[in-house]
Design an enzyme around this catalytic site. Sequence first.
Site, PDB file in Angstrom:
ATOM      1  N   CYS A  60       0.837  -1.201   0.000  1.00 21.96           N
ATOM      2  CA  CYS A  60       0.000   0.000   0.000  1.00 21.96           C
ATOM      3  C   CYS A  60       0.872   1.251   0.000  1.00 21.96           C
ATOM      4  CB  CYS A  60      -0.912  -0.015   1.215  1.00 21.96           C
ATOM      5  SG  CYS A  60      -0.248  -0.878   2.619  1.00 21.96           S
ATOM      6  N   HIS A  61       2.117   1.107   0.426  1.00 26.07           N
ATOM      7  CA  HIS A  61       3.008   2.274   0.460  1.00 26.07           C
ATOM      8  C   HIS A  61       3.405   2.699  -0.947  1.00 26.07           C
ATOM      9  CE1 HIS A  61       5.560  -1.337   0.615  1.00 26.07           C
ATOM     10  NE2 HIS A  61       6.340  -0.642  -0.177  1.00 26.07           N
ATOM     11  N   GLU A  87      13.189   0.754  -1.941  1.00 28.51           N
ATOM     12  CA  GLU A  87      12.856   0.090  -3.205  1.00 28.51           C
ATOM     13  C   GLU A  87      13.392   0.863  -4.405  1.00 28.51           C
ATOM     14  OE1 GLU A  87       8.695  -0.488  -3.193  1.00 28.51           O
ATOM     15  OE2 GLU A  87       8.765  -1.966  -1.593  1.00 28.51           O
TER      16      GLU A  87
END
Length: 106
Positions: A60-61, A87
């Site tokens: 969800c981030h 990421e």
Amino acid sequence: MTNKAKLTKFELLVLAIIKKIPPGRVATYEAVARAISRPRAVRAVGNALHKNPYSPQVPCHRVVRNNGQLGGFASGAKKKIELLKKEGVNVKNGRVDNFNEILYSF
DNA sequence: ACGGTGACGCTCA
DNA sequence: TTGAGCGCCACCG
């Protein structure tokens, strides 16, 4: 996902869509809403994520605002930024850098 | 069943 | 450009 949470189809759909977002990429609430054939339910999408029982399972981030801003995060916006940076998604002043380039389309 | 709420988006001033 | 207001949809008490 061994979940016992009784989520509605809408929520399940939203979560499923978000799970498809690859690392290093971000999607907008609007894109998710369109993916579930509810382009006007952007708020409902955010609502679903807010209550989302899965955390690392559903990235969800990686879901940000249509404007490129992070929006909000139940676990803390700061945490969200850190996760994204790990990421490869850099964030400047609560805004995603190269937003248009890392934006993922379903 | 009803009203309030919210991790949004767009328009107007 | 920034801030405030309105609309939209789904969930919760």
